[in-house]
Design an enzyme around this catalytic site. Structure first.
Site, PDB file in Angstrom:
ATOM      1  CG  HIS A   1      15.967 -19.896 113.598  1.00 37.36           C
ATOM      2  ND1 HIS A   1      17.264 -19.777 113.145  1.00 37.36           N
ATOM      3  CD2 HIS A   1      16.002 -20.842 114.578  1.00 37.36           C
ATOM      4  CE1 HIS A   1      18.050 -20.587 113.836  1.00 37.36           C
ATOM      5  NE2 HIS A   1      17.309 -21.254 114.704  1.00 37.36           N
TER       6      HIS A   1
ATOM      7  CG  HIS B   1      19.096 -25.154 112.688  1.00 45.88           C
ATOM      8  ND1 HIS B   1      20.174 -24.962 113.523  1.00 45.88           N
ATOM      9  CD2 HIS B   1      18.007 -24.718 113.376  1.00 45.88           C
ATOM     10  CE1 HIS B   1      19.755 -24.453 114.675  1.00 45.88           C
ATOM     11  NE2 HIS B   1      18.438 -24.297 114.606  1.00 45.88           N
TER      12      HIS B   1
ATOM     13  CG  ASP C   1      19.662  -9.668  91.495  1.00 42.11           C
ATOM     14  OD1 ASP C   1      20.029  -8.539  91.123  1.00 42.11           O
ATOM     15  OD2 ASP C   1      19.588 -10.648  90.735  1.00 42.11           O
TER      16      ASP C   1
ATOM     17  CG  HIS D   1      21.840 -20.750 116.606  1.00 42.24           C
ATOM     18  ND1 HIS D   1      21.122 -20.018 117.523  1.00 42.24           N
ATOM     19  CD2 HIS D   1      20.978 -21.668 116.102  1.00 42.24           C
ATOM     20  CE1 HIS D   1      19.884 -20.493 117.580  1.00 42.24           C
ATOM     21  NE2 HIS D   1      19.768 -21.493 116.727  1.00 42.24           N
TER      22      HIS D   1
ATOM     23  CE1 TYR E   1      14.503  -9.040  87.462  1.00 41.29           C
ATOM     24  CE2 TYR E   1      12.831  -8.879  89.160  1.00 41.29           C
ATOM     25  CZ  TYR E   1      13.569  -9.639  88.273  1.00 41.29           C
ATOM     26  OH  TYR E   1      13.374 -10.993  88.204  1.00 41.29           O
TER      27      TYR E   1
END
Length: 231
Positions: free
Chosen positions: A94, A96, A119, A170, A228
């Site tokens: 997480h 910001h 991708d 958020h 790939y």
């Protein structure tokens, strides 16, 4: 007993400032040991410049402390819900970060405008609905995890095909098979968010990439027929 798990989580957390994904202490990484039912996560509010492996907090799946003397990240409950609802994932991030958070604050998902996005993410990175006042008032972090998982369930999105989400007003969350992969996905999420903003500035009427282009680029890197990279 927890040295390797803590070291991996420390290493992943230290990548966030290195990649420019966090300001101050605005972020956290966790990883789960599913065999032992334990989660290691960054401690709350500790600066990355002083963070050590022994500072990483280990808890059980109910959030009870198992190792470490510091308080775990305030986002722990969100991580625990995602581990419970998405059993395939092994690590969560997480942040910001600037551009992904801009989309979250605008209450928008990140559209797939081209192959860089395709991708990594099989379609738009979704933005959740806003939490209701009662969801904010009680069990806020737990409800944040629930609204992410509920968004994926309602839209029938495979969380391993789109390992990222935006929480309305958020910010961004990503996940992966382990903490390191979750950080990689956070870096890509931020980069494609930035690209999307620039694309819309250059071409306000832009439309998402066609399905056949999305399919080509996503499946050449993912799934049984991927070709790939090296074997």
């Amino acid at each position: 007993m927890f040295e390797e798990l803590r070291q991996r989580v420390l290493d992943a957390n230290l990548l966030l400032p290195r990649y420019g994904l966090v300001t101050l202490t605005w972020g956290n990484v966790s990883e789960i040991d599913r065999q032992r039912g334990l989660v290691a996560i960054k401690p709350s509010g500790v600066g990355y410049d002083i963070l050590r492996a022994e500072d990483i907090v280990v808890v059980d799946l109910e959030g009870a402390p198992v190792a470490g003397t510091l308080r775990p990240s305030s986002d722990l409950a969100t991580h625990l819900v995602l581990y419970q609802r998405f059993p395939e994932i092994g690590g969560i991030v997480h942040t910001h970060s600037r551009y992904a958070t801009a989309f979250a604050q605008a209450e928008r998902g990140i559209p797939c405008y081209g192959t860089t996005h395709a991708d990594y993410f099989y379609g738009e990175v979704p933005c959740t609905r806003a939490l209701a006042p009662e969801e904010l008032a009680e069990s806020y972090e737990k409800n944040t995890g629930k609204v992410i998982a509920d968004t994926f369930d309602a839209r029938e999105i495979d969380p391993m095909a789109v390992p990222a989400a935006l929480v309305c007003k958020h910010g961004p969350f990503t996940w992966g098979c382990d903490a390191a992969k979750a950080v990689e996905n956070a870096l890509v999420q931020e980069e494609v968010a930035h690209m999307a903003i620039l694309t819309e500035r250059l071409s306000p009427d832009v439309t998402p990439a066609p399905q056949e282009l999305l399919d080509k680029h996503y499946f050449r890197k993912h799934g049984k027929n991927a070709y790939y990279g090296q074997k």
